[in-house]
Enzyme design. Structure first.
Site, PDB file in Angstrom:
ATOM      1  N   LYS A 140      -6.150  -2.544  20.848  1.00 54.36           N
ATOM      2  CA  LYS A 140      -5.088  -2.711  19.849  1.00 54.36           C
ATOM      3  C   LYS A 140      -4.751  -1.396  19.135  1.00 54.36           C
ATOM      4  CE  LYS A 140      -5.493  -7.645  19.273  1.00 54.36           C
ATOM      5  NZ  LYS A 140      -6.550  -7.968  20.276  1.00 54.36           N
TER       6      LYS A 140
HETATM    7  C1  LIG Z   1      -6.443  -8.778  21.372  1.00 52.72           C
HETATM    8  C2  LIG Z   1      -7.428  -8.601  22.463  1.00 52.72           C
HETATM    9  C3  LIG Z   1      -7.237  -9.164  23.744  1.00 52.72           C
HETATM   10  C4  LIG Z   1      -6.046 -10.043  24.080  1.00 52.72           C
HETATM   11  O1  LIG Z   1      -4.820  -9.332  24.141  1.00 52.72           O
HETATM   12  P1  LIG Z   1      -3.428 -10.121  24.071  1.00 52.72           P
HETATM   13  O2  LIG Z   1      -2.400  -9.069  23.969  1.00 52.72           O
HETATM   14  O3  LIG Z   1      -3.520 -10.977  22.831  1.00 52.72           O
HETATM   15  O4  LIG Z   1      -3.324 -10.944  25.305  1.00 52.72           O
HETATM   16  C5  LIG Z   1      -8.185  -8.916  24.721  1.00 52.72           C
HETATM   17  N1  LIG Z   1      -9.291  -8.193  24.449  1.00 52.72           N
HETATM   18  C6  LIG Z   1      -9.504  -7.635  23.237  1.00 52.72           C
HETATM   19  C7  LIG Z   1     -10.759  -6.874  23.013  1.00 52.72           C
HETATM   20  C8  LIG Z   1      -8.591  -7.822  22.197  1.00 52.72           C
HETATM   21  O5  LIG Z   1      -8.826  -7.279  20.989  1.00 52.72           O
END
Ligand SMILES: *Cc1c(COP(=O)(O)O)cnc(C)c1O
Length: 462
Positions: A110
């Site tokens: 993120k």
């Molecule tokens: C948010 C997140 C995901 C999922 O990603 P999306 O864009 O919501 O599908 C997967 N792995 C981690 C570690 C995350 O923080």
């Protein structure tokens, strides 16, 4: 290049306005009115670029209202905070390529989007003279990445609610040890669902929202998707260099469909992606969608990959818009039916289209642990539980020998308990977590009460 709503009820708007709007005012999601189609010549040119330059070129296809020098500067500052010169390096273990997306300040993918979004918000607010108070609820990863995205920024305050004693210790400390004056951590005496409800109620109070210029930082902001498109191009170039092969697959551990949707956009831009593998944990609404054409509400089950524990995928609507041939009235109808019946159904032709784009499988906690264990035993490389979900999917689905890139969405040190369960030892802690427990903290314990939280925001808002 302008932006439209998947529900078709707003005038098309330029990029800057789309970023500030977040969710479209008609309740839909914002999308570019046209996805540029690149030639193989364009791809060759992009393959030669270092990450920040690649990001500049890819984003420039979608941004026409920020001067090039300014956009370059925003991007350079956003990725200078990563601890690897390649920003998102690709490593190879066994016959899998692993795209490490966890080199940002909070060790989760993120950061790739939120470092950029924080700088972009600051730039746009300086230009307009406005202020913004970000309010969000987190179950762990998003909150810390959002806080690190805007800490110390001008004209932005951020208020993040997390459920007291219900996020992992590392996640909690990553948030509460940020002591910048513009960051407010609120530990609520309740659950993550309480946090989400409170935030929703605050945003639904339109007078409150307007008076305090409330902003959101959730995964529906188009700028987040945009920043994530870049690393699909980056990984593709690296793998083509190593294998000589043009077509590759990506395996994406999926929750809200934001990450994999970025891959879908890259594919529509002409990046030769064979299949996108949509890997889910037990919360598998999206796997049921891909494999059975069944999109229906289930209950949220806690798993070892908590950042994928979702009930509804907030970015799914963006894909639906394309699946429905860019017919916004069809999208609107589907969602109003869905709000009555709790499900969507698809025709044979639509299911065929979905099958052309995606493969999908569900991975249990047991399989996740076994994957971390086996992969470590064979290669010495430690996967985090989210990444392991994607790796398991890549290992079990039939990809007919096409090279596959697994997106590594978190550093294993963030989920040390699950990793320990698999390999009997804690993963190595990266430098940014050193001494975390000893740092000073700033956090407010507060009742899970919308009125109390609105009062707190009002008292500390810009
Ligand atoms: C948010 C997140 C995901 C999922 O990603 P999306 O864009 O919501 O599908 C997967 N792995 C981690 C570690 C995350 O923080």
């Amino acid at each position: 290049m302008k932006y439209l709503s998947t529900r078709g009820q707003i005038e098309n708007i330029p990029f800057k306005q789309a970023v500030m709007m977040g969710l479209a005012e008609d309740g839909g999601l914002l999308l570019p009115d046209e996805i540029p189609r690149l030639t193989i010549g364009d791809l060759d040119m992009l393959s030669k670029l270092a990450y920040p330059e690649l990001a500049f070129h890819v984003m420039s296809y979608f941004i026409r209202d920020i001067p090039a020098a300014d956009l370059k500067d925003i991007i350079d500052r956003s990725y200078a905070s990563f601890d690897h010169p390649d920003v998102t390096p690709v490593v190879k273990h066994d016959d899998l390529f692993i795209l490490e997306l966890f080199h940002g300040p909070t060790l989760a993918f993120k950061d790739v989007a939120l470092q950029f979004l924080g700088n972009l918000f600051e730039y746009l607010l300086a230009e307009s003279g406005d202020k913004m108070n970000i309010l969000g609820a987190t179950s762990g990863d998003t909150g810390s990445a959002a806080i690190y995205g805007v800490r110390g920024k001008q004209n932005i305050n951020i208020f993040i609610l997390h459920p007291h004693n219900k996020v992992s210790k590392v996640q909690e400390l990553q948030m509460t040890t940020v002591t910048d004056a513009n960051v407010f951590n609120l530990a609520i005496q309740g659950t993550f669902d309480d946090g989400q409800r409170i935030v929703k109620e605050a945003f639904n109070d339109l007078a409150f929202k307007k008076k305090y210029a409330l902003g959101a930082i959730n995964s529906i902001n188009w700028a987040r998707v945009l920043a994530q498109i870049v690393y699909y191009f980056y990984a593709w170039s690296q793998v083509r260099k190593q294998t000589g092969q043009e077509r590759i697959c990506f395996s994406v551990p999926t929750g809200n469909f934001g990450d994999i949707f970025a891959g879908y956009v890259a594919k529509r831009m002409g990046l030769p992606i064979d299949k996108l593998i949509l890997a889910t944990n037990e919360n598998n609404i999206l796997t049921r969608f891909v494999n059975e054409g069944d999109y229906s509400i289930g209950e949220v089950h806690p798993t070892l990959s908590p950042s994928m524990d979702i009930q509804l995928a907030s970015n799914f609507e963006r894909y639906l818009y394309y699946l429905y041939g860019q017919d916004s009235s069809k999208v609107s109808r589907a969602f109003s039916d869905f709000s009555r019946s709790g499900k969507m159904e698809f025709t044979a032709t639509e299911k065929q289209q979905v099958a052309n784009d995606f493969l999908s499988t569900t991975v249990s906690d047991e399989q996740t642990v076994a994957t971390i264990e086996n992969f470590h035993a064979r290669t010495g490389y430690v996967l985090d539980p989210h990444t392991a979900v994607g790796v398991h999917a890549a290992q079990t689905l039939d990809l007919s020998g096409v090279p596959v890139v697994c997106l590594a969405t978190a550093h294993p040190a963030k989920f040390a308990d699950a990793v320990n369960q698999a390999i009997g030892q804690n993963p190595q802690r990266p430098a940014c977590l050193e001494g975390l427990e000893q740092r000073s903290k700033r956090c407010e314990l507060i009742a899970a009460d919308t009125g109390k939280i609105k009062d707190f925001v009002a008292a500390h808002a810009l």
